[in-house]
Design a protein around this motif. Structure first.
Motif, PDB file in Angstrom:
ATOM      1  N   GLN A 279      51.322  40.745  30.004  1.00  0.00           N
ATOM      2  CA  GLN A 279      50.849  39.929  31.119  1.00  0.00           C
ATOM      3  C   GLN A 279      51.856  40.009  32.260  1.00  0.00           C
ATOM      4  O   GLN A 279      53.052  39.778  32.072  1.00  0.00           O
ATOM      5  N   LEU A 280      51.350  40.375  33.441  1.00  0.00           N
ATOM      6  CA  LEU A 280      52.200  40.464  34.620  1.00  0.00           C
ATOM      7  C   LEU A 280      52.159  39.141  35.377  1.00  0.00           C
ATOM      8  O   LEU A 280      51.210  38.367  35.237  1.00  0.00           O
ATOM      9  N   GLU A 281      53.182  38.918  36.183  1.00  0.00           N
ATOM     10  CA  GLU A 281      53.174  37.726  37.032  1.00  0.00           C
ATOM     11  C   GLU A 281      52.016  37.824  38.013  1.00  0.00           C
ATOM     12  O   GLU A 281      51.602  38.914  38.411  1.00  0.00           O
ATOM     13  N   VAL A 282      51.487  36.669  38.422  1.00  0.00           N
ATOM     14  CA  VAL A 282      50.340  36.641  39.332  1.00  0.00           C
ATOM     15  C   VAL A 282      50.730  37.270  40.674  1.00  0.00           C
ATOM     16  O   VAL A 282      51.816  37.022  41.202  1.00  0.00           O
ATOM     17  N   PHE A 283      49.826  38.102  41.208  1.00  0.00           N
ATOM     18  CA  PHE A 283      50.033  38.762  42.499  1.00  0.00           C
ATOM     19  C   PHE A 283      49.336  37.940  43.581  1.00  0.00           C
ATOM     20  O   PHE A 283      48.167  37.612  43.454  1.00  0.00           O
ATOM     21  N   THR A 284      50.044  37.639  44.655  1.00  0.00           N
ATOM     22  CA  THR A 284      49.450  37.001  45.829  1.00  0.00           C
ATOM     23  C   THR A 284      49.691  37.934  47.006  1.00  0.00           C
ATOM     24  O   THR A 284      50.845  38.200  47.373  1.00  0.00           O
ATOM     25  N   VAL A 285      48.590  38.449  47.590  1.00  0.00           N
ATOM     26  CA  VAL A 285      48.717  39.454  48.655  1.00  0.00           C
ATOM     27  C   VAL A 285      47.764  39.142  49.799  1.00  0.00           C
ATOM     28  O   VAL A 285      46.703  38.544  49.608  1.00  0.00           O
ATOM     29  N   ASN A 286      48.163  39.559  50.992  1.00  0.00           N
ATOM     30  CA  ASN A 286      47.247  39.546  52.138  1.00  0.00           C
ATOM     31  C   ASN A 286      46.320  40.742  52.002  1.00  0.00           C
ATOM     32  O   ASN A 286      46.777  41.861  51.713  1.00  0.00           O
ATOM     33  N   LEU A 287      45.041  40.518  52.228  1.00  0.00           N
ATOM     34  CA  LEU A 287      44.063  41.598  52.114  1.00  0.00           C
ATOM     35  C   LEU A 287      43.948  42.343  53.446  1.00  0.00           C
ATOM     36  O   LEU A 287      44.463  41.903  54.479  1.00  0.00           O
TER      37      LEU A 287
ATOM     38  N   ASP B 112      41.482  42.800  55.449  1.00  0.00           N
ATOM     39  CA  ASP B 112      40.383  42.416  56.352  1.00  0.00           C
ATOM     40  C   ASP B 112      40.879  42.410  57.791  1.00  0.00           C
ATOM     41  O   ASP B 112      41.965  41.892  58.080  1.00  0.00           O
ATOM     42  N   ARG B 113      40.066  42.962  58.708  1.00  0.00           N
ATOM     43  CA  ARG B 113      40.476  43.047  60.106  1.00  0.00           C
ATOM     44  C   ARG B 113      40.015  41.839  60.917  1.00  0.00           C
ATOM     45  O   ARG B 113      40.668  41.452  61.882  1.00  0.00           O
ATOM     46  N   ASP B 114      38.869  41.266  60.558  1.00  0.00           N
ATOM     47  CA  ASP B 114      38.303  40.191  61.365  1.00  0.00           C
ATOM     48  C   ASP B 114      38.999  38.844  61.161  1.00  0.00           C
ATOM     49  O   ASP B 114      39.016  38.004  62.050  1.00  0.00           O
ATOM     50  N   THR B 115      39.588  38.611  60.005  1.00  0.00           N
ATOM     51  CA  THR B 115      40.239  37.341  59.718  1.00  0.00           C
ATOM     52  C   THR B 115      41.329  37.536  58.666  1.00  0.00           C
ATOM     53  O   THR B 115      41.332  38.547  57.965  1.00  0.00           O
ATOM     54  N   ASP B 116      42.217  36.568  58.600  1.00  0.00           N
ATOM     55  CA  ASP B 116      43.274  36.636  57.586  1.00  0.00           C
ATOM     56  C   ASP B 116      42.726  36.162  56.244  1.00  0.00           C
ATOM     57  O   ASP B 116      42.252  35.026  56.125  1.00  0.00           O
ATOM     58  N   ARG B 117      42.789  37.026  55.259  1.00  0.00           N
ATOM     59  CA  ARG B 117      42.357  36.668  53.904  1.00  0.00           C
ATOM     60  C   ARG B 117      43.438  37.098  52.935  1.00  0.00           C
ATOM     61  O   ARG B 117      44.161  38.057  53.165  1.00  0.00           O
ATOM     62  N   PHE B 118      43.513  36.354  51.838  1.00  0.00           N
ATOM     63  CA  PHE B 118      44.467  36.731  50.802  1.00  0.00           C
ATOM     64  C   PHE B 118      43.813  36.632  49.441  1.00  0.00           C
ATOM     65  O   PHE B 118      42.772  35.990  49.261  1.00  0.00           O
ATOM     66  N   ALA B 119      44.429  37.284  48.480  1.00  0.00           N
ATOM     67  CA  ALA B 119      43.934  37.268  47.098  1.00  0.00           C
ATOM     68  C   ALA B 119      45.064  36.852  46.172  1.00  0.00           C
ATOM     69  O   ALA B 119      46.227  37.192  46.388  1.00  0.00           O
ATOM     70  N   GLN B 120      44.675  36.112  45.166  1.00  0.00           N
ATOM     71  CA  GLN B 120      45.605  35.750  44.096  1.00  0.00           C
ATOM     72  C   GLN B 120      45.004  36.327  42.808  1.00  0.00           C
ATOM     73  O   GLN B 120      43.923  35.918  42.392  1.00  0.00           O
ATOM     74  N   VAL B 121      45.697  37.300  42.238  1.00  0.00           N
ATOM     75  CA  VAL B 121      45.136  38.070  41.125  1.00  0.00           C
ATOM     76  C   VAL B 121      46.103  38.055  39.942  1.00  0.00           C
ATOM     77  O   VAL B 121      47.274  38.426  40.088  1.00  0.00           O
TER      78      VAL B 121
ATOM     79  N   ILE C 195      48.206  52.833  28.474  1.00  0.00           N
ATOM     80  CA  ILE C 195      47.544  51.634  28.999  1.00  0.00           C
ATOM     81  C   ILE C 195      46.047  51.833  28.796  1.00  0.00           C
ATOM     82  O   ILE C 195      45.429  52.699  29.414  1.00  0.00           O
ATOM     83  N   LYS C 196      45.460  51.022  27.911  1.00  0.00           N
ATOM     84  CA  LYS C 196      44.066  51.202  27.538  1.00  0.00           C
ATOM     85  C   LYS C 196      43.096  50.529  28.502  1.00  0.00           C
ATOM     86  O   LYS C 196      41.971  50.971  28.655  1.00  0.00           O
ATOM     87  N   ALA C 197      43.531  49.433  29.130  1.00  0.00           N
ATOM     88  CA  ALA C 197      42.639  48.718  30.040  1.00  0.00           C
ATOM     89  C   ALA C 197      43.443  47.767  30.903  1.00  0.00           C
ATOM     90  O   ALA C 197      44.574  47.408  30.566  1.00  0.00           O
ATOM     91  N   VAL C 198      42.833  47.374  32.023  1.00  0.00           N
ATOM     92  CA  VAL C 198      43.382  46.329  32.893  1.00  0.00           C
ATOM     93  C   VAL C 198      42.402  45.168  32.862  1.00  0.00           C
ATOM     94  O   VAL C 198      41.202  45.348  33.080  1.00  0.00           O
ATOM     95  N   HIS C 199      42.919  43.979  32.580  1.00  0.00           N
ATOM     96  CA  HIS C 199      42.092  42.766  32.535  1.00  0.00           C
ATOM     97  C   HIS C 199      42.581  41.797  33.607  1.00  0.00           C
ATOM     98  O   HIS C 199      43.798  41.701  33.850  1.00  0.00           O
ATOM     99  N   PHE C 200      41.648  41.075  34.208  1.00  0.00           N
ATOM    100  CA  PHE C 200      42.006  40.061  35.185  1.00  0.00           C
ATOM    101  C   PHE C 200      42.015  38.695  34.510  1.00  0.00           C
ATOM    102  O   PHE C 200      41.008  38.269  33.959  1.00  0.00           O
TER     103      PHE C 200
END
Length: 200
Positions: free
Chosen positions: A75-83, A85-94, A189-194
């Motif tokens: 298990q990796l630490e949670v990733f928080t990134v800016n996406l 998108d050009r029209d607005t600021d969006r981010f993802a927490q994965v 690495i057999k698979a990536v799970h969210f």
């Protein structure tokens, strides 16, 4: 007086012996009845259950899932990134969890963890919110993350070859054609799970 006491003591001993004998008889009856019921239910179960064993097809993959061995996860630490998108600021927490081949793969991943995290961050930050909102987009993203996590371990794999097909019975996206999965060599690495996926 002593004769009366002796008679009373003898009758008490006889009474205790009778109580012990009665209790033993009751226990034997209960134990025998329970054993009878258990044997009867087990034999009834044996009669009802039929097991059909089929031979594995000759062309089956040599690397099939072994139910006796539990999967290994990193298990990796949670990733928080800016996406992207050009029209607005969006981010993802994965939250990302890697399913790996064995403990040796865990040690390899730990040794290359900074590079693997960097590669995953680069992939995530180049995605738009629209590209990862639906299931096919998430499957594609998982394949890209897996390919990038494999690179530091010495495996160059095309993400298109890693995209998992939807479960049987799941509806395919409109206009898409079913793709035959390509046979790949065994990868560590057999698979990536969210473990979580939030887009805002």
């Amino acid at each position: 007086m002593s004769a009366a006491v002796a008679a009373l003591g003898a009758s008490l001993k006889k009474g205790r012996i009778k109580i012990v004998l009665i209790a033993a008889a009751v226990l034997l009856l209960l134990g025998g009845g329970a054993a009878y019921l258990i044997n009867r239910s087990m034999s009834a179960d044996d009669e009802e259950v039929e097991v059909e064993v089929q031979d594995a097809p000759e062309d089956a993959d040599a690397e099939q899932y072994d139910p006796r061995s539990a999967p290994v996860f990193v298990q990796l630490e949670v990733f928080t990134v800016n996406l992207a998108d050009r029209d607005t600021d969006r981010f993802a927490q994965v939250g990302v969890t890697l399913e790996v081949e064995d403990q040796k793969a865990v040690e390899q991943i730990k040794a290359f963890m900074p590079v693997i995290r960097n590669n995953i961050l680069l992939v995530l930050s180049n995605k738009s919110s629209a590209s990862v909102r639906d299931e096919p987009g998430k499957r594609r993203l998982a394949a890209e993350l897996r390919a990038q996590a494999l690179r530091p371990l010495g495996y160059e794999v095309n993400p298109d070859d890693l995209v998992e097909e939807p479960a049987p019975g799941a509806s395919a996206p409109a206009g898409s054609r079913p793709r035959k999965p390509r046979r790949l060599m065994a990868l560590p690495i057999k698979a990536v799970h969210f473990s979580n996926f939030i887009v805002q």
